[in-house]
Structure formats: C-alpha cells, structure tokens
Design a protein around this motif. Structure first.
Motif, PDB file in Angstrom:
ATOM      1  N   TYR A 124      -7.758  70.831  52.195  1.00 41.45           N
ATOM      2  CA  TYR A 124      -8.173  72.171  51.764  1.00 41.45           C
ATOM      3  C   TYR A 124      -9.425  72.606  52.513  1.00 41.45           C
ATOM      4  O   TYR A 124      -9.501  73.727  53.021  1.00 41.45           O
ATOM      5  CB  TYR A 124      -8.431  72.168  50.257  1.00 41.45           C
ATOM      6  CG  TYR A 124      -8.809  73.538  49.707  1.00 41.45           C
ATOM      7  CD1 TYR A 124      -7.823  74.416  49.267  1.00 41.45           C
ATOM      8  CD2 TYR A 124     -10.140  73.951  49.629  1.00 41.45           C
ATOM      9  CE1 TYR A 124      -8.152  75.667  48.759  1.00 41.45           C
ATOM     10  CE2 TYR A 124     -10.471  75.200  49.139  1.00 41.45           C
ATOM     11  CZ  TYR A 124      -9.476  76.052  48.705  1.00 41.45           C
ATOM     12  OH  TYR A 124      -9.812  77.295  48.222  1.00 41.45           O
ATOM     13  N   ARG A 125     -10.417  71.727  52.602  1.00 41.63           N
ATOM     14  CA  ARG A 125     -11.667  72.081  53.275  1.00 41.63           C
ATOM     15  C   ARG A 125     -11.437  72.396  54.745  1.00 41.63           C
ATOM     16  O   ARG A 125     -12.021  73.336  55.286  1.00 41.63           O
ATOM     17  CB  ARG A 125     -12.693  70.952  53.131  1.00 41.63           C
ATOM     18  CG  ARG A 125     -13.122  70.671  51.701  1.00 41.63           C
ATOM     19  CD  ARG A 125     -14.423  69.870  51.664  1.00 41.63           C
ATOM     20  NE  ARG A 125     -14.411  68.751  52.582  1.00 41.63           N
ATOM     21  CZ  ARG A 125     -14.015  67.522  52.266  1.00 41.63           C
ATOM     22  NH1 ARG A 125     -13.561  67.275  51.053  1.00 41.63           N
ATOM     23  NH2 ARG A 125     -14.059  66.543  53.168  1.00 41.63           N
ATOM     24  N   ASN A 126     -10.568  71.615  55.397  1.00 43.76           N
ATOM     25  CA  ASN A 126     -10.306  71.850  56.818  1.00 43.76           C
ATOM     26  C   ASN A 126      -9.564  73.159  57.041  1.00 43.76           C
ATOM     27  O   ASN A 126      -9.908  73.928  57.948  1.00 43.76           O
ATOM     28  CB  ASN A 126      -9.508  70.686  57.407  1.00 43.76           C
ATOM     29  CG  ASN A 126     -10.384  69.517  57.803  1.00 43.76           C
ATOM     30  OD1 ASN A 126     -10.866  69.435  58.927  1.00 43.76           O
ATOM     31  ND2 ASN A 126     -10.629  68.619  56.875  1.00 43.76           N
ATOM     32  N   MET A 127      -8.550  73.420  56.250  1.00 40.35           N
ATOM     33  CA  MET A 127      -7.786  74.659  56.422  1.00 40.35           C
ATOM     34  C   MET A 127      -8.645  75.873  56.130  1.00 40.35           C
ATOM     35  O   MET A 127      -8.563  76.895  56.820  1.00 40.35           O
ATOM     36  CB  MET A 127      -6.543  74.637  55.533  1.00 40.35           C
ATOM     37  CG  MET A 127      -5.500  73.632  55.987  1.00 40.35           C
ATOM     38  SD  MET A 127      -3.964  73.646  55.028  1.00 40.35           S
ATOM     39  CE  MET A 127      -4.498  72.948  53.460  1.00 40.35           C
ATOM     40  N   LEU A 128      -9.479  75.766  55.108  1.00 36.71           N
ATOM     41  CA  LEU A 128     -10.309  76.898  54.716  1.00 36.71           C
ATOM     42  C   LEU A 128     -11.372  77.216  55.757  1.00 36.71           C
ATOM     43  O   LEU A 128     -11.598  78.388  56.086  1.00 36.71           O
ATOM     44  CB  LEU A 128     -10.977  76.602  53.368  1.00 36.71           C
ATOM     45  CG  LEU A 128     -11.838  77.725  52.782  1.00 36.71           C
ATOM     46  CD1 LEU A 128     -10.965  78.894  52.335  1.00 36.71           C
ATOM     47  CD2 LEU A 128     -12.671  77.216  51.617  1.00 36.71           C
ATOM     48  N   PHE A 184      -1.570  75.701  49.734  1.00 34.21           N
ATOM     49  CA  PHE A 184      -1.980  74.321  49.493  1.00 34.21           C
ATOM     50  C   PHE A 184      -0.938  73.644  48.609  1.00 34.21           C
ATOM     51  O   PHE A 184      -0.823  73.929  47.428  1.00 34.21           O
ATOM     52  CB  PHE A 184      -3.361  74.288  48.823  1.00 34.21           C
ATOM     53  CG  PHE A 184      -3.883  72.901  48.575  1.00 34.21           C
ATOM     54  CD1 PHE A 184      -4.622  72.238  49.541  1.00 34.21           C
ATOM     55  CD2 PHE A 184      -3.644  72.249  47.372  1.00 34.21           C
ATOM     56  CE1 PHE A 184      -5.106  70.954  49.325  1.00 34.21           C
ATOM     57  CE2 PHE A 184      -4.121  70.979  47.133  1.00 34.21           C
ATOM     58  CZ  PHE A 184      -4.850  70.325  48.110  1.00 34.21           C
ATOM     59  N   ARG A 185      -0.129  72.792  49.217  1.00 38.35           N
ATOM     60  CA  ARG A 185       0.943  72.073  48.525  1.00 38.35           C
ATOM     61  C   ARG A 185       1.693  72.987  47.547  1.00 38.35           C
ATOM     62  O   ARG A 185       1.700  72.749  46.330  1.00 38.35           O
ATOM     63  CB  ARG A 185       0.415  70.840  47.807  1.00 38.35           C
ATOM     64  CG  ARG A 185      -0.212  69.825  48.753  1.00 38.35           C
ATOM     65  CD  ARG A 185       0.036  68.398  48.348  1.00 38.35           C
ATOM     66  NE  ARG A 185      -0.453  67.452  49.340  1.00 38.35           N
ATOM     67  CZ  ARG A 185       0.211  67.088  50.432  1.00 38.35           C
ATOM     68  NH1 ARG A 185       1.391  67.604  50.677  1.00 38.35           N
ATOM     69  NH2 ARG A 185      -0.309  66.223  51.292  1.00 38.35           N
ATOM     70  N   PRO A 186       2.315  74.050  48.070  1.00 34.62           N
ATOM     71  CA  PRO A 186       3.009  74.982  47.181  1.00 34.62           C
ATOM     72  C   PRO A 186       4.188  74.327  46.470  1.00 34.62           C
ATOM     73  O   PRO A 186       4.839  73.428  47.015  1.00 34.62           O
ATOM     74  CB  PRO A 186       3.485  76.081  48.137  1.00 34.62           C
ATOM     75  CG  PRO A 186       3.628  75.389  49.460  1.00 34.62           C
ATOM     76  CD  PRO A 186       2.503  74.390  49.492  1.00 34.62           C
ATOM     77  N   VAL A 187       4.435  74.765  45.263  1.00 27.09           N
ATOM     78  CA  VAL A 187       5.570  74.289  44.474  1.00 27.09           C
ATOM     79  C   VAL A 187       6.627  75.388  44.489  1.00 27.09           C
ATOM     80  O   VAL A 187       6.347  76.532  44.109  1.00 27.09           O
ATOM     81  CB  VAL A 187       5.142  73.961  43.032  1.00 27.09           C
ATOM     82  CG1 VAL A 187       6.340  73.527  42.199  1.00 27.09           C
ATOM     83  CG2 VAL A 187       4.056  72.878  43.035  1.00 27.09           C
TER      84      VAL A 187
END
Length: 279
Positions: free
Chosen positions: A115-119, A130-133
């Motif tokens: 999350y930190r890297n993508m953001l 982020f890990r969508p369901v």
C-alpha cells in the motif's frame, strides 16, 4: 501519489460515478491546499506558544501570568509534509467512504508495504485497488493488487524482504532467503497473479492496453528467473529504472482508463466501512 479507489471490499465513493468522484476529489484537494496555504502565510498552522511565570507574592490575586507568543512558523519542508499527510487522508476517505482521521491507527493496511509503495511511488495518473474482493462464479474472491494506468493495467504482488533472495519455482511456496536468519517459505505469488489475470480478462474482454503481471521485490532479489515468462520480476537492481518507465507511461488520465476502472468497480463486493472496521 497514486489514487486508491478500492480497499478490499470496503464501499468506495468511486463506485457511484468514477469520473464525477475523481473530479470532486481534485476540487477538494485544490480548495484544501489553497486554504492551508493561506493559513501558512498568516502563520496560523501552529498554536501560539504560552509562557507562564509567577508574580511577586503581593500580587496574590494573580499569582501566575500567562503570555501568548507568536507561534513558530512552519518551514517550507514542514508545510509540504503537512500537505502530503493531509492528501493521504483525503485519498483514503474517498476510497473508504465513512473513514475518519481517528480511524487511521486501526487500519493495518495503511502500514502495509505494498500500500505504501503504490500510494507514494506511482504518479497520480494511476488508480489502484488494494487486494480487491470481487464476485466470481457465485463466490467472493480476493485478487492481487490492481494498478490501472492510461495504457497499462498492472497485476502486482509485493515482496518486502530487505536484501532477501527469493528462489523462484513452480511449487506452491518459494524459498525466502533473508540476509540474516534462517530460510523461510512464502506463498508462490504467481498463483495469485495467474488467478487474477484470468478474472480480469473476463471482466475486461476487450481491454486494448497492456495487461502485465508483476512480482516486485524493491529491496530484494530473485534467483532462477525463468527465461520465458509472462510475468515480470522486478528486483532491487532494476526497480528504480522500471518505476521511472512506469510513471513515464502515464502523463495524463484517459477516458478509457476511467471506463475500465468503472467496469472493474462494478464487479467488486461492497461492505460499509463501519462493518469492515468492526469485524
């Protein structure tokens, strides 16, 4: 900073209308930034400094005096850090409808390596899930991370070991060899990437961009990299150059990109934020 649009199965504002909510987000950030800049120029972002001292004994009616001094102004770097922190929270509030600043310490994914890297490292012309369901074959399935750019859709798995070596194999687990300590095993990320690619292609059968599976170890290395593979393996030695290329491919947000995001969001599960945080 890339824009989160879906976190797990939490209800997102973008599910109403991606383009409308994206424009609202941009306007909200612009107006908030302008307001904060005015307060910064007026030196109103820090509380005033209060100095207390004791009066002589005969002033028994007021033994303590309080004097407020002009607050210390923020430096430019402190002000930019404040804006960046506020922007992260504003992004979260659009991705997780109902989230407040007080909820942040309770949200473990905010501290997640991926999350930190993508953001922070992907530019704002990328949207990420982020890990969508999603709903698939009558069940709900958690996917790998999705990063949707103007011309590329990346399916990403992150490996966070610091100077670790990941030994690639076809088994269900890989050997993770850390710089210090004993070897451990991690789940083969190619399994999730392959499943996610299959589902995304069903949801976007006419996608005309580049659909790329990526396993990323920004601080680590890979061993036994296959000579022919549909998955990219990005290690410490090539991460910076690769990321530069990724951001260079995304100079603007495109209309088709917005439509693809809307199509993916239509397939995701929805859970109210309060229900998510209480479970």
């Amino acid at each position: 900073m890339a824009i989160p649009i879906k976190i797990f199965d939490v209800t997102s504002k973008y599910e109403r209308n991606v383009l409308d909510q994206y424009n609202r987000y941009q306007e909200y950030v612009e107006s908030d930034t302008a307001r904060m800049r005015r307060l910064h120029e007026l030196n109103r972002l820090n509380p005033p400094e209060v100095v207390e001292f004791d009066n002589p004994w005969w002033k028994f009616w007021r033994r303590t005096e309080r004097i407020e001094l002009e607050p210390t102004p923020l430096t430019d770097s402190q002000f930019q850090a404040l804006l960046a922190s506020r922007k992260k929270m504003q992004k979260l509030q659009f991705a997780c409808e109902g989230a407040t600043e007080a909820d942040a310490p309770l949200l473990a994914f905010l501290r997640d390596f991926g999350y930190r890297n993508m953001l922070t490292e992907w530019n704002e012309h990328h949207f990420f899930m982020f890990r969508p369901v999603v709903r698939w074959n009558g069940a709900t399935v958690e996917l790998s991370h999705l990063i949707i750019g103007p011309s590329h859709l990346y399916i990403v798995e992150w490996l966070e070991g610091d100077r670790s070596i990941y030994h690639i194999s076809k088994e269900k687990t890989w050997i993770h060899q850390p710089l210090k300590g004993e070897n451990t095993r991690v789940v083969n990320p190619l399994i999730a990437l392959t499943r996610t690619e299959e589902i995304v292609r069903l949801f976007l059968p006419s996608y005309d961009g580049v659909l790329q599976k990526v396993t990323v170890a920004p601080n680590g290395y890979f061993d036994h990299v296959p000579t022919s593979s549909t998955t990219q393996f990005i290690s410490r030695s090539d991460y910076d150059q690769w990321l530069k290329q990724v951001n260079g491919r995304a100079p603007i947000v495109k209309a088709q990109q917005i439509r693809d995001v809307a199509t993916l969001l239509d397939q995701t599960a929805q859970m109210p934020f309060r229900q998510f945080i209480d479970q």
